[in-house]
Design a protein around this motif. Structure first.
Motif, PDB file in Angstrom:
ATOM      1  N   LEU A  75      46.329  39.416  38.883  1.00 60.89           N
ATOM      2  CA  LEU A  75      45.496  38.820  39.679  1.00 60.89           C
ATOM      3  C   LEU A  75      44.885  37.223  39.036  1.00 60.89           C
ATOM      4  O   LEU A  75      44.928  36.211  39.898  1.00 60.89           O
ATOM      5  CB  LEU A  75      44.196  39.528  39.734  1.00 60.89           C
ATOM      6  N   TYR A 106      43.074  44.197  46.869  1.00 58.40           N
ATOM      7  CA  TYR A 106      42.939  42.771  46.490  1.00 58.40           C
ATOM      8  C   TYR A 106      43.997  42.339  47.812  1.00 58.40           C
ATOM      9  O   TYR A 106      45.253  42.603  47.782  1.00 58.40           O
ATOM     10  CB  TYR A 106      43.570  42.474  45.321  1.00 58.40           C
ATOM     11  N   ARG A 138      51.479  46.411  40.144  1.00 56.39           N
ATOM     12  CA  ARG A 138      50.904  45.455  41.053  1.00 56.39           C
ATOM     13  C   ARG A 138      51.129  43.830  40.343  1.00 56.39           C
ATOM     14  O   ARG A 138      51.100  43.949  39.266  1.00 56.39           O
ATOM     15  CB  ARG A 138      49.701  45.587  41.690  1.00 56.39           C
ATOM     16  N   GLU A 139      50.749  43.066  41.284  1.00 54.32           N
ATOM     17  CA  GLU A 139      50.778  41.666  40.920  1.00 54.32           C
ATOM     18  C   GLU A 139      49.538  41.236  39.957  1.00 54.32           C
ATOM     19  O   GLU A 139      48.419  42.014  40.252  1.00 54.32           O
ATOM     20  CB  GLU A 139      50.946  40.733  41.939  1.00 54.32           C
ATOM     21  N   TYR A 145      52.505  45.043  45.599  1.00 53.62           N
ATOM     22  CA  TYR A 145      52.341  46.347  44.941  1.00 53.62           C
ATOM     23  C   TYR A 145      53.595  46.981  44.864  1.00 53.62           C
ATOM     24  O   TYR A 145      54.326  46.900  46.001  1.00 53.62           O
ATOM     25  CB  TYR A 145      51.267  47.429  45.597  1.00 53.62           C
ATOM     26  N   ARG A 193      48.333  40.495  47.582  1.00 52.82           N
ATOM     27  CA  ARG A 193      48.926  40.937  46.261  1.00 52.82           C
ATOM     28  C   ARG A 193      50.050  41.883  46.907  1.00 52.82           C
ATOM     29  O   ARG A 193      50.078  42.400  47.805  1.00 52.82           O
ATOM     30  CB  ARG A 193      48.118  41.439  45.592  1.00 52.82           C
TER      31      ARG A 193
END
Length: 261
Positions: free
Chosen positions: A197, A64, A194-195, A69, A67
């Protein structure tokens, strides 16, 4: 590609983020690496060391775009030798050398930090941090910022500052990678995040935190949930997206090579 050694805040990043599910890849490793504990432990040179071995994660951290991580790797107490490294590589970086070298960053396909506190990329090194204490466990955190294209390291909870820039310009997948020359050394993947979405992604995170979606329970969930929701919750669509993007990149590269042939 720049090396930057400026220190910054020590607050651990992505504290409340999506728990990612990647592991060390049994199919993308040197034969000198054994994968244990469902892919979370990489055990190097079990008997003795005759070179440098590496293993990649089974999922790239730039599926993605834009973003963040974050992942942490615990280097167990056998920290010694020529080089123990953590960083990023593309699939073109090799995973073994019969020499004792800094394998991650020996060429343009890798960006790595060695236990001697040196950054490596394209066979160039730069001083970045103090050497790790030998024969003492060390926890290394890695923060990849896809928007700014940076990789930042943390050591035992302390931010060491931005190490590499320009990573968002790399037209290839970037995989978390570790390497070691040290006999019987272990790297343990302790955290992978991770962020989020979107809001839907946050809801999925709550479901995965509240209920068990371990392999032994999947059949029951498959009977309860509609197919699309089931596949979404178990992250099937991330694997599908990775496969789709990989095929697109492969076709594009084939066209480019055909034009220049």
């Amino acid at each position: 590609m720049k090396f930057i050694t400026k220190n910054s805040s020590s607050r651990k990043p992505l504290a409340n983020a999506f728990i990612d599910d990647w592991q060390w890849n049994h199919d993308d490793r040197s034969d000198a690496v054994r994968i244990l504990n469902n892919g979370h432990i990489a055990y190097f040179h079990i008997d003795w060391s005759s070179g440098t071995a590496a293993v990649r994660g089974n999922k790239p951290i730039n599926i993605y775009p834009n973003r963040k991580y974050y992942w942490e790797v615990l280097l167990k107490d056998r920290v010694f030798g020529t080089s123990m490294m953590i960083g990023l590589t593309t699939s073109q970086a090799k995973l073994y050398s019969d020499s004792y070298i800094n394998l991650i960053g020996e060429n343009k396909f890798g960006w790595g930090l060695s236990h001697k506190g040196l950054l490596w990329h394209n066979n160039h090194w730069s001083e970045y941090a103090k050497p790790f204490h030998e024969n003492r466990s060390t926890l290394i955190g890695c923060l990849y910022d896809g928007h700014n294209g940076t990789l930042t390291y943390y050591k035992d909870g302390e931010c060491l500052g931005i190490a590499f820039t320009g990573l968002n310009s790399i037209d290839d997948y970037l995989y978390p990678t570790i390497s070691s020359t040290a006999a019987q050394s272990q790297f343990i993947l302790t955290i992978a995040k991770r962020e989020f979405l979107n809001l839907q992604d946050r809801c999925r995170h709550v479901l995965r935190q509240t209920y068990s979606f371990e392999h032994q329970h999947l059949h029951r969930w498959q009977q309860i949930l509609p197919k699309r929701i089931f596949e979404y919750v178990i992250l099937h669509e991330e694997s599908a997206e990775f496969t789709r993007q990989h095929q697109v990149r492969k076709k594009f590269k084939a066209k480019v090579m055909k034009r220049h042939s």
